[in-house]
Design an enzyme around this catalytic site. Structure first.
Site, short mmCIF file in Angstrom:
data_model
loop_
_atom_site.label_atom_id
_atom_site.label_comp_id
_atom_site.label_asym_id
_atom_site.label_seq_id
_atom_site.Cartn_x
_atom_site.Cartn_y
_atom_site.Cartn_z
CG ASP A 98 -3.58 3.50 39.30
OD1 ASP A 98 -3.90 2.79 38.34
OD2 ASP A 98 -3.36 3.06 40.45
CD GLU B 235 -7.49 2.71 36.24
OE1 GLU B 235 -7.31 1.69 35.55
OE2 GLU B 235 -6.77 2.99 37.22
#
Length: 708
Positions: free
Chosen positions: A357, A394
């Site tokens: 993330d 990401e």
């Protein structure tokens, strides 16, 4: 509880580790002056039953404090208290009155840091200005875990990227609804997840990517639902407190160590079914928040090492995550902590990969600036234990750093990236935007503009059109704008740039024409998602038209808004079949999952890998390409050839088909204008075209023809 004795212990392995005589406890703190280990005799104990102070002369090696508790066993529950300088402007926030979690703890009891502090604050039970908890009965305790487990020979599957099809889903939301048919006492757990393995196998995906299952605290969210008045929670879990521990509330067995065993069993059962496990992990920030947040872990151990702090005013926190703080990922201690965590999940939990993330935060140095070769991302890429483990970035953060196509990790960069450009360009094209075909073609062909100049293959691109963050695919074609009112933030949260279109009515609709057009767009989106070059990632539930009723940021909705409605699997079984057959098509034909980019050639003597075509089967003028896209994949001697075309205009088109190889003819495999089961035909049952040179491509539809 037994009165234990202690010995010096060892610094070699951080955390709590079983020994021949008891348990070795080891924790890092460079500037601490006093460390205390607190033991508890139950998960709801209000106060420690016993404690041990570490003697720095005996129980400290370098910056590691260590102690062995003779006679302690698996299931022992503990916390720490740590003292040292309290000098916020210099980055030190030690407070001996605070009970601290072990960052290396492998399990936690049920409880809530935030609920404990909030409730006792309301009741006036926090003692003096230091905010000491008087009652720890609802505060989570760390649990000593026995790593022993009968894996029955299991090991990570580690499929090659060209054989990988990812399914992003939420462990709890997958089975929490009563419509799942799973008994309420285990619904929403790791155990319940295994009950749906047959569904995943039939769909055909190879890998599940699970939203965060590292321990987090749902009660961090303080908002309420303005419609129902119910308290909202942190449902997604992007706010970690335990980087070695599976979430306890996702287990049906919540006894000490039970969640670890149940998670391992889930992984083992998924592997038996041939399905990989990829974890969505959050190393970019923690749940401790900014300077106004609670102290319960890293802040009380070594605040100035674990967190990125402004150089000239260290009482504050750099916030590249949008969540109050950012981990100082490229400090050697933090880097080692993250590597230890990743290795643990591979070695002890047998997971196959990680999606990171806001991974761009992992590339920032101590002063917040991004580095060209960040030590952490380079180390992860080259780590020998993680050599076969999928690593997916990401490649952006909440402070504007966007690294899609250039995520830095030094030489031999093996990172994959969530390709946000694929998402946006395919959304525009399928929606029917003007002049969007050229960009879509680049994405379908593997995004060479992003990855080829770095020597990376199309497999560096994780292709997605929808993900947990944003609209579901059903909502993408059903809403013009977000409807996040129930999140308690006056609809301010969530993106306003959704590239969506409701096709004439906002939300759920009974108009058959609108519904028919929406379904066609969904099918075209699925077709390009699954058959484009790169690695496809399907948002779980899109294959059955799961809806969040227009909520594009359901991070706080632990309810029917987010949970799967399994009635949709019956209602939309035709779409599930459509998705499954597309997946099977990708698996059977390597032409859809190449390791190299297409070679284009318009030399009459050379057969190219791909021919891009206009409606007359001629070389397209890319400057004029608009609302139509077509290409022929030439299988040559190794595979079938395919013709794929999409008409996103509002008018039907009569298109010219390219010639096939000698003695081959075109067969209809897929046409999204047709109803199930005619929309996609099983292999061997394709329909021979009576007209081999012309085809009427209906407005808003896509086709696939196979040559044989």
């Amino acid at each position: 509880m037994t009165d234990f004795s202690i010995s010096s212990g060892k610094p070699s392995v951080l955390g709590s580790v079983l020994t021949a005589k008891g348990v070795n406890f080891s924790i890092y703190s460079k500037n601490a002056t006093k460390v205390r280990l607190c033991l508890f005799d139950s998960d709801i104990a209000a106060q420690p039953c016993q404690f041990f102070d570490f003697n720095p002369e005996i129980n400290k090696t370098g910056d590691i404090w260590h102690l062995e508790v003779i006679g302690a066993k698996a299931g022992t529950m503990y916390l720490y208290q740590v003292d040292g300088p309290y000098e916020p402007t210099n980055g030190f926030r030690y407070n001996f009155h605070k009970y601290l979690l072990d960052p290396h703890a492998k399990a936690f009891t049920i409880g809530s840091v935030f609920r404990s502090y909030n409730n006792q604050h309301k009741k006036g039970f926090l003692s003096n200005s230091q905010g000491e908890l008087q009652d720890l009965s609802d505060f989570p305790k760390c649990v000593v875990v026995d790593d022993d487990f009968d894996w029955e020979g299991d090991k990570p599957l580690n499929y090659p990227l060209d054989k990988t099809i990812i399914y992003e889903t939420h462990v709890k939301g997958f089975t929490a609804s009563k419509t799942s048919g799973i008994e309420p006492e285990i619904a929403g757990t790791y155990k319940a997840f295994t009950r749906k393995i047959d569904y995943l196998k039939e769909l055909g995906i190879t890998s599940v990517e699970l939203l965060p299952i590292f321990e987090f605290d749902e009660n961090e969210n303080g908002n309420t639902n303005p419609r129902t008045g119910e308290k909202l929670v942190n449902y997604w879990g992007y706010s970690t407190i335990g980087f070695f521990a599976p979430k306890t509330s996702y287990a049906s067995d919540r006894s000490p160590g039970g969640p670890v065993r149940e998670f391992k069993q889930m992984v083992k059962e998924l592997h038996k079914a041939g399905i990989e496990v990829i974890l969505d992990v959050v190393y970019n920030h923690t749940a401790e928040g900014n300077e106004h947040g609670y102290t319960f872990e890293f802040r009380g151990l070594q605040n100035n090492v674990y967190y990125s702090l402004p150089v000239n005013d260290k009482q504050y926190y750099m916030n590249f995550s949008g969540c109050g703080n950012s981990m100082n990922c490229n400090h050697p201690v933090t880097e080692q902590f993250i590597l230890d965590s990743l290795r643990y999940w591979v070695l002890e939990m047998h997971v196959d990969g990680f999606r990171f993330d806001l991974a761009s935060i992992l590339t920032r140095g101590p002063n917040g600036a991004p580095w060209d070769v960040p030590p952490l991302t380079y180390a992860i890429s080259q780590d020998p234990i993680l050599a076969n483990t999928k690593i997916i970035a990401e490649a952006w953060d909440a402070a504007g750093l966007y690294q899609v196509g250039g995520f830095p990790a030094g030489e031999n960069n093996r990172w994959c990236e969530w390709n946000g450009r694929f998402r946006d360009d395919l959304r525009r094209f399928v929606r029917g935007d003007e002049k969007s075909a050229t960009a879509a073609a680049t994405r379908i062909a593997g995004s060479s503009d992003l990855y080829n100049n770095q020597g990376r293959s199309p497999l560096a691109s994780i292709n997605f059109i929808t993900a947990h963050d944003g609209f579901t695919l059903n909502d993408q074609v059903s809403y013009n704008g977000k409807h996040n009112d129930e999140n308690g933030e006056n609809n301010r949260d969530g993106s306003d740039d959704n590239l969506s279109y409701n096709h004439g009515f906002e939300g759920e609709c009974t108009n058959p024409k609108i519904e028919s057009l929406r379904l066609k767009k969904i099918k075209s989106s699925l077709m390009y998602l699954i058959l484009s070059q790169g690695v496809p990632m399907l948002l779980g539930g899109d294959e059955m038209r799961r809806t969040q009723r227009g909520n594009n940021n359901a991070y706080c909705q632990d309810n029917e808004i987010s949970w799967y409605d399994w009635n949709l699997a019956v209602k939309n079984k035709g779409l599930i079949r459509f998705t499954s057959l597309l997946i099977n098509l990708r698996k059977k034909h390597n032409i859809f999952s190449r390791k190299r980019y297409y070679k284009e050639s318009y030399d009459k003597e050379t057969v190219p890998d791909i021919n891009w075509l206009d409606i007359n089967a001629k070389v397209p003028d890319w400057n004029k390409a608009d609302r139509f896209l077509a290409f022929k994949l030439n299988g040559k001697d190794s595979d079938n050839s395919f013709y794929i075309a999409t008409n996103t205009d509002i008018y039907d088109l009569t298109i010219t088909l390219p010639a096939t190889r000698e003695n081959h003819r075109w067969y209809r495999l897929l046409d999204t204008c047709l109803d199930s089961p005619e929309d996609i035909l099983e292999e061997g049952k394709e329909e021979l075209l009576t007209e081999q040179r012309r085809y009427v491509l209906v407005a808003g539809c896509s086709i696939i023809l196979i040559s044989k």
